[in-house]
Design an enzyme around this catalytic site. Structure first.
Site, short mmCIF file in Angstrom:
data_model
loop_
_atom_site.label_atom_id
_atom_site.label_comp_id
_atom_site.label_asym_id
_atom_site.label_seq_id
_atom_site.Cartn_x
_atom_site.Cartn_y
_atom_site.Cartn_z
N LYS A 65 0.84 -1.07 -0.10
CA LYS A 65 -0.03 0.06 0.06
C LYS A 65 1.00 1.22 -0.02
CE LYS A 65 -0.33 0.39 5.10
NZ LYS A 65 -1.13 0.42 6.33
N ARG A 93 0.21 -3.36 -5.67
CA ARG A 93 0.02 -2.31 -4.62
C ARG A 93 -1.52 -2.06 -4.46
NH1 ARG A 93 4.24 0.61 -1.75
NH2 ARG A 93 5.67 -0.59 -3.19
N HIS A 111 -6.29 -9.05 -14.03
CA HIS A 111 -6.11 -10.04 -12.89
C HIS A 111 -6.19 -11.45 -13.41
CE1 HIS A 111 -6.53 -11.45 -8.66
NE2 HIS A 111 -7.30 -12.53 -9.09
C1 GAR Z 1 -0.04 -10.91 -14.23
O1 GAR Z 1 -0.67 -12.36 -14.41
C2 GAR Z 1 -1.32 -10.06 -13.88
O2 GAR Z 1 -2.55 -10.53 -13.98
C3 GAR Z 1 -1.10 -10.15 -12.31
O3 GAR Z 1 0.31 -10.03 -12.06
C4 GAR Z 1 0.91 -10.67 -13.40
C5 GAR Z 1 1.84 -9.55 -13.79
O4 GAR Z 1 2.59 -10.18 -14.81
N1 GAR Z 1 -1.81 -9.33 -11.47
C6 GAR Z 1 -2.22 -9.71 -10.52
O5 GAR Z 1 -2.13 -10.68 -9.68
C7 GAR Z 1 -3.09 -8.43 -9.89
N2 GAR Z 1 -4.01 -9.09 -8.48
P1 GAR Z 1 3.67 -9.22 -15.76
O6 GAR Z 1 4.52 -8.17 -14.66
O7 GAR Z 1 4.24 -10.01 -16.35
O8 GAR Z 1 2.70 -8.64 -16.52
#
Ligand code: GAR
Length: 194
Positions: A65, A93, A111
């Site tokens: 956060k 965050r 997500h």
């Molecule tokens: C992705 O899978 C995205 O959906 C997830 O983080 C990953 C980032 O990958 N986001 C979350 O879990 C948010 N709650 P990247 O850095 O290779 O784009």
């Protein structure tokens, strides 16, 4: 629509957006900057590679956060790039009032599950351990509830018999790389109707 991308890690989704942008395939969206909150994260190398400014403002002492005054500084720094829309692409965050107020109704998040199933951290692992046969990814508007804003679009990914957690995760990431830029293209057309 002038977008800022916010991310914390590998940046594969930021890269999918930046590649589409560089190829003239991001509709009427223009990327004004890539913002990263984790020093040394790969995502912070991507902006320069694609001709887009990269920023790493101080994010304060917490991991998940912002202190409110720091979040207000981020809002100002992002607005100074000319951005009017935020895309959270692996930004780990929680964002709240100062940023949400600075971009009202104009923050989207990616997500890696079919929300409302498996919100929060390690969504792919959660879905895998639950034994679901279909999961996927979601792009949604961001509000004060974590992973709780209105869903814009989703892509489904089937878990096949031979899948491992790694191969299942890879398929979900591949689906994300298509879904997120396509949502940005569609939203940019709405923001600038011809
Ligand atoms: C992705 O899978 C995205 O959906 C997830 O983080 C990953 C980032 O990958 N986001 C979350 O879990 C948010 N709650 P990247 O850095 O290779 O784009």
């Amino acid at each position: 629509m002038n977008i800022a991308i916010l991310g914390s890690g590998h940046g594969s989704n930021a890269e999918a957006i930046l590649a589409a942008h560089a190829a003239g395939q991001l509709g009427r969206a223009r990327v004004t900057g890539v913002f990263c909150d984790i020093p040394g994260a790969r995502i912070s190398e991507l902006g320069p590679r694609y001709g887009v400014p990269s920023f790493q403002p101080d994010a304060g002492p917490f991991k998940t956060k912002f202190p409110p005054s720091v979040e207000a500084d981020w809002a100002k720094a992002i607005q100074e790039t000319g951005a009017d829309f935020l895309v959270l692409a692996g930004f780990m965050r929680v964002i709240k009032q100062p940023l949400l107020d600075a971009f009202p109704g104009r923050v989207i998040n990616l997500h890696p599950s079919l929300l409302p199933a498996f919100p929060g951290l390690d969504a792919i692992g959660q879905a895998w351990r639950h034994g679901v046969k279909v999961s996927g990814c979601t792009v949604h508007y961001v509000n004060a509830t974590v992973d709780g804003g209105a869903i814009i679009d989703q892509a489904a990914v089937r878990r096949e018999d031979g899948d491992t957690l790694e191969s299942f995760a890879q398929k979900i990431h591949a689906a994300e790389h298509i879904l997120l830029p396509s949502v940005i293209v569609r939203l940019s057309a709405v923001a600038f109707p011809s």
